[in-house]
Design an enzyme around this catalytic site. Structure first.
Site, PDB file in Angstrom:
ATOM      1  N   GLY A 376     -30.806  25.146  53.806  1.00 32.49           N
ATOM      2  CA  GLY A 376     -31.297  24.804  55.135  1.00 32.49           C
ATOM      3  C   GLY A 376     -32.805  24.853  55.188  1.00 32.49           C
ATOM      4  O   GLY A 376     -33.464  25.406  54.300  1.00 32.49           O
ATOM      5  N   GLY A 378     -35.568  25.520  58.272  1.00 36.35           N
ATOM      6  CA  GLY A 378     -35.766  25.777  59.701  1.00 36.35           C
ATOM      7  C   GLY A 378     -37.236  25.763  60.037  1.00 36.35           C
ATOM      8  O   GLY A 378     -38.082  25.454  59.193  1.00 36.35           O
ATOM      9  N   GLY A 379     -37.530  26.094  61.257  1.00 32.76           N
ATOM     10  CA  GLY A 379     -38.902  26.070  61.705  1.00 32.76           C
ATOM     11  C   GLY A 379     -39.785  27.071  60.983  1.00 32.76           C
ATOM     12  O   GLY A 379     -40.991  26.916  60.924  1.00 32.76           O
ATOM     13  N   PHE A 380     -39.178  28.090  60.437  1.00 33.56           N
ATOM     14  CA  PHE A 380     -39.985  29.146  59.833  1.00 33.56           C
ATOM     15  C   PHE A 380     -39.983  29.108  58.312  1.00 33.56           C
ATOM     16  O   PHE A 380     -40.646  29.900  57.680  1.00 33.56           O
ATOM     17  CB  PHE A 380     -39.494  30.509  60.313  1.00 33.56           C
ATOM     18  CG  PHE A 380     -39.648  30.696  61.779  1.00 33.56           C
ATOM     19  CD1 PHE A 380     -40.850  31.139  62.310  1.00 33.56           C
ATOM     20  CD2 PHE A 380     -38.611  30.410  62.642  1.00 33.56           C
ATOM     21  CE1 PHE A 380     -41.000  31.303  63.674  1.00 33.56           C
ATOM     22  CE2 PHE A 380     -38.755  30.570  64.010  1.00 33.56           C
ATOM     23  CZ  PHE A 380     -39.960  31.013  64.529  1.00 33.56           C
ATOM     24  N   GLY A 381     -39.200  28.209  57.748  1.00 29.50           N
ATOM     25  CA  GLY A 381     -39.182  28.106  56.302  1.00 29.50           C
ATOM     26  C   GLY A 381     -37.808  27.706  55.804  1.00 29.50           C
ATOM     27  O   GLY A 381     -36.862  27.567  56.588  1.00 29.50           O
ATOM     28  N   VAL A 383     -34.235  27.968  53.589  1.00 25.52           N
ATOM     29  CA  VAL A 383     -33.235  29.006  53.346  1.00 25.52           C
ATOM     30  C   VAL A 383     -32.469  28.668  52.066  1.00 25.52           C
ATOM     31  O   VAL A 383     -32.059  27.523  51.868  1.00 25.52           O
ATOM     32  CB  VAL A 383     -32.238  29.109  54.523  1.00 25.52           C
ATOM     33  CG1 VAL A 383     -31.260  30.236  54.288  1.00 25.52           C
ATOM     34  CG2 VAL A 383     -32.979  29.318  55.825  1.00 25.52           C
ATOM     35  N   LYS A 397     -34.428  33.600  53.242  1.00 27.69           N
ATOM     36  CA  LYS A 397     -35.328  32.721  53.986  1.00 27.69           C
ATOM     37  C   LYS A 397     -36.741  32.935  53.478  1.00 27.69           C
ATOM     38  O   LYS A 397     -37.245  34.055  53.461  1.00 27.69           O
ATOM     39  CB  LYS A 397     -35.240  33.026  55.486  1.00 27.69           C
ATOM     40  CG  LYS A 397     -36.128  32.116  56.302  1.00 27.69           C
ATOM     41  CD  LYS A 397     -36.016  32.424  57.779  1.00 27.69           C
ATOM     42  CE  LYS A 397     -34.610  32.264  58.261  1.00 27.69           C
ATOM     43  NZ  LYS A 397     -34.499  31.372  59.425  1.00 27.69           N
ATOM     44  N   ASP A 494     -34.901  29.980  70.094  1.00 32.75           N
ATOM     45  CA  ASP A 494     -34.518  28.756  69.382  1.00 32.75           C
ATOM     46  C   ASP A 494     -33.010  28.720  69.185  1.00 32.75           C
ATOM     47  O   ASP A 494     -32.523  28.427  68.099  1.00 32.75           O
ATOM     48  CB  ASP A 494     -35.264  28.667  68.046  1.00 32.75           C
ATOM     49  CG  ASP A 494     -35.278  27.240  67.505  1.00 32.75           C
ATOM     50  OD1 ASP A 494     -34.912  26.308  68.261  1.00 32.75           O
ATOM     51  OD2 ASP A 494     -35.642  27.050  66.328  1.00 32.75           O
TER      52      ASP A 494
END
Ligand SMILES: *[C@@H]1O[C@H](CO)[C@@H](O)[C@H](O)[C@H]1NC(C)=O
Ligand SMILES: *[C@@H]1O[C@H](CO)[C@@H](O)[C@H](O)[C@H]1NC(C)=O
Ligand SMILES: *[C@@H]1O[C@H](CO)[C@@H](O)[C@H](O)[C@H]1NC(C)=O
Ligand SMILES: *[C@@H]1O[C@H](CO)[C@@H](O)[C@H](O)[C@H]1NC(C)=O
Length: 689
Positions: A376, A378-381, A383, A397, A494
């Site tokens: 995955g 996501g907005g933060f990095g 996974v 993550k 989120d």
């Protein structure tokens, strides 16, 4: 008979839970267990009185007899999974007991039951069974037979049919650490008389239920509360035999104790000097007013149960408890104080070191963060899926380098988030901080995320309405825990379908919570310059003014509920020129044809009451006026009880995506490249200073 003392673990959040007894493979000795009470749960009780249904089931013990295991991917495993699923899906419709089996009657057939304590409400029972079915697989890995006990319920399964059989192979004891201070002999006599009385009542049984409670006034300040229950498949004679054996064994564990339990797979008894069962569902008539001994606070494991009894009793008892707490606070430092204001109480302390993972270990586990392992972004990095050398699966993550968080703050936040444990939250296990690598290590949740199923025309058929309803309830409970947990209040910011992961039994687990904290966005500021969120799920006040609160999460929850009902992404509506998701839902609602809004693949499985109620809740959550939106506690309540009245939504005004983009553009003049498609992209940008 051999007697065993089991140490208990009090680490982390699960303080007063017991660890598993060592494997008693061949001899199956009885096991004796302490029931430690820690004032922490008392504290939790007080802080969670708004929604009594959220208290997690209290785990007692597990029994995994024999050492025969089934093979991975075997038909036994398949049958076991369907037995557990069937138990769980019947836990709301049956009256606290259900038996089922899967297989053709041959060697791979699995038989299973669940039994809930006779007084617990349906939803508490369902929660407990759902938790038990997951836990039992972890605590008795690959075992052909297992029993797991909680205060509220038990689950048992086996390769042999055990229905109607009295099972006395295994017994365990739990006792209250406090003692009766005077006239122990008198107390013991009253206890055994009362127990004999309720054993007879329980054995006679109401239809489908062999359960009884009774209370006895020992003296003016001490009331005895007792409970007895058999699995209802036992004959009256077997039930009576089983309960008599329990009563005879009480002295083995519990002489002079303020509380005790004797538990067999087929029956169990319990007594305490505070009420630990629900009065309204229990059979006997209401008692004389309770006079609480003020000298000793009631054990919280029991106090927790009070939360689900009649409101007046709750109020009364709470007043007393709060009073006691206040008194204790004024006096010498109590355990409650210790836990509350110093996190490094030795029982409760989680050392930063114990959460730290070596970078090299994570590199090996994730194949050096290979693209094949990536699951995955996501907005933060990104996974990555990984497997540790002991076989444990993890999700790692890898945070973007732009994190504003300093090293110490980062570590502090991780420690706080690790302590958040709820079955509807993905569990954070630890972190790695090396050079400029910042990594978070999570439990691995096997079944992908909700969007994977929900928005695929084929896969959405796999989640029918009962499952979707269960998913909505689970998300609500997870969010409630985040918003109202006593230690820290987390605003998710989120919440969306791709942040809801599903386990093997399609139980939802919310992921990515606390990221704003980890990433260094100030939670205490209600006005933020940094927008964290996903288009369509963000509330108007958040998009337009950067204002956020728990009610912005409620808004996202509302959008998510509407998506779950109609099986379409909010962004699917952007492309077409038809009305957007919210307006679409509103139109059908206003036209009094709410079911038109429903995903057509649900036609064979839906309950119109539930669907309509969920649409109504969804519409209330997306109201423009923040005050019109319910909080998560009321949402959980509305989802659990059909009788709770629910207000009528007004027309919500939905912000078309073009406006959102404009707003983002003007708010964030130097935003990096605007994503070419706004669908499902998390946005995390900072306004220049
Ligand atoms: C189990 O079965 C699945 C599908 O049938 C297969 O993909 C997987 O490799 C099997 N696992 C093992 C350990 O045999
Ligand atoms: C259940 O499994 C055990 C251990 O493999 C075996 O001894 C027993 O015969 C099995 N019972 C049935 C009814 O298959
Ligand atoms: C209760 O009594 C037992 C044995 O009689 C003793 O070991 C224990 O310390 C007592 N507990 C308390 C809290 O006084
Ligand atoms: C066990 O389940 C079967 C079928 O599901 C049912 O006919 C039977 O009455 C159940 N027995 C008990 C004791 O509930």
């Amino acid at each position: 008979m051999a007697t065993e003392f089991i140490p208990f673990s009090r680490r982390g959040n699960s303080n007063w839970r017991l660890i598993n007894p060592p494997n008693t493979a061949t001899t199956m000795p009885p096991v004796i267990i302490f029931n430690p009470f820690i004032l922490l749960s008392l504290f939790l009780l007080i802080s969670s009185t708004v929604a009594t249904t959220i208290s997690a089931p209290d785990y007692n013990n597990t029994y995994c007899p024999g050492n025969t295991t089934f093979a991975h991917n075997s038909s036994y495993q398949t049958n076991l999974n369907s037995v557990l699923t069937s138990l769980s899906s019947n836990s709301t419709t049956q009256s606290g007991f259900y038996n089922t089996s899967a297989g053709d009657g041959g060697a791979s057939t699995v038989y299973g039951i669940f039994l809930c304590r006779g007084d617990v409400k349906e939803e508490v029972c369902a929660d407990c069974v759902a938790m038990a079915m997951n836990d039992v697989l972890v605590k008795c890995p690959n075992r052909k037979q297992a029993v797991i006990w909680y205060d509220e319920c038990m689950i048992r399964y086996s390769n042999a049919s055990f229905l109607g059989e009295l099972d006395s192979d295994y017994v365990f004891f739990v006792w209250n650490l406090h003692n009766i201070t005077n006239n122990v002999t008198g107390f013991t006599t009253v206890l055994s008389d009362t127990m004999n009385k309720i054993a007879a009542t329980a054995a006679k049984g109401q239809p489908g239920k062999k359960f009884a409670t009774a209370e006895a006034n020992f003296n003016s300040s001490l009331t005895l509360y007792t409970l007895a229950q058999c699995t209802p498949d036992l004959s009256s004679i077997d039930c009576s035999t089983c309960l008599k054996d329990c009563t005879d064994r009480l002295p083995q564990c519990c002489n002079g104790r303020q509380g005790g339990r004797v538990v067999y797979p087929s029956c169990n008894i319990r007594y305490e000097i505070t009420r630990f069962y629900n009065i309204e569902n229990a059979a006997p008539p209401p008692p004389a007013p309770v006079t609480q001994p003020v000298a000793a606070p009631p054990p919280p494991a029991i106090a927790k149960k009070i939360a689900i009894s009649a409101p007046i009793v709750v109020a009364l008892v709470l007043l007393i408890i709060v009073g006691i707490c206040l008194l204790n606070r004024k006096g010498k430092k109590t355990k409650l104080d210790t836990i509350e204001d110093t996190e490094n109480d030795s029982e409760d302390f989680i050392s930063v070191e114990s959460l730290q993972y070596d970078l090299s270990i994570l590199q090996v586990a994730t194949n050096n963060f290979s693209d094949d392992n990536k699951i995955g972004e996501g907005g933060f990095g990104a996974v990555y899926k990984g497997m540790l050398s002991n076989g444990q699966e993890i999700a790692v993550k890898r945070l973007r380098k732009s994190s504003a968080q300093g090293v110490d703050e980062f570590k502090n936040e991780v420690v706080l988030l690790v302590k958040l444990q709820h079955r509807n939250l993905v569990r954070l296990l630890g972190f790695c901080l090396t050079g400029d690598e910042k990594l978070l290590v999570y439990e691995f949740v096997p079944n992908k995320s909700l969007d994977y199923f929900l928005f695929d025309s084929e896969k959405q058929r796999l989640i029918d309405w009962p499952q979707r309803y269960k998913i909505i309830q689970g998300i609500a409970r997870g969010m409630l825990y985040l918003h109202e947990d006593s230690r820290l209040k987390i605003i998710h910011r989120d919440l969306k379908a791709s942040n809801v992961l599903l386990d093997n039994f399609m139980n939802p687990k919310i992921s990515d919570f606390g990221m704003a904290r980890i990433f260094g966005v100030d939670q205490s500021q209600a006005n933020t310059k940094r927008i964290v969120g996903t288009c369509g799920y963000m509330s108007p006040e958040y998009v337009m003014h950067g204002l956020f609160s728990v009610k912005s999460d409620v808004y996202s929850f509302g959008i998510l509920v509407l998506e779950i009902i109609c099986g379409k992404r909010i962004s699917d509506f952007y492309q077409s020129n038809v009305e957007n998701l919210v307006d679409h839902a509103w139109m059908q609602w206003r036209n009094e044809a709410p079911l038109e809004f429903m995903d057509p693949t649900l036609r064979n499985s839906y309950s119109s009451d539930e669907v309509i109620r969920c649409i109504q809740i969804g519409l209330l959550c997306v109201q423009n006026d923040v005050n019109e939106r319910p909080n998560m506690a009321s949402i959980v309540l509305l989802l659990n009880s059909y009788s709770t009245p629910i207000s009528r939504p007004q027309q919500p005004f939905f912000f078309p995506p073009s406006k959102i983009i404009t707003s983002l553009m003007s708010n964030q003049s130097t935003s990096k490249s605007m994503p070419s498609s706004i669908n499902e992209v998390s946005i995390t940008e900072t306004e220049p200073r």
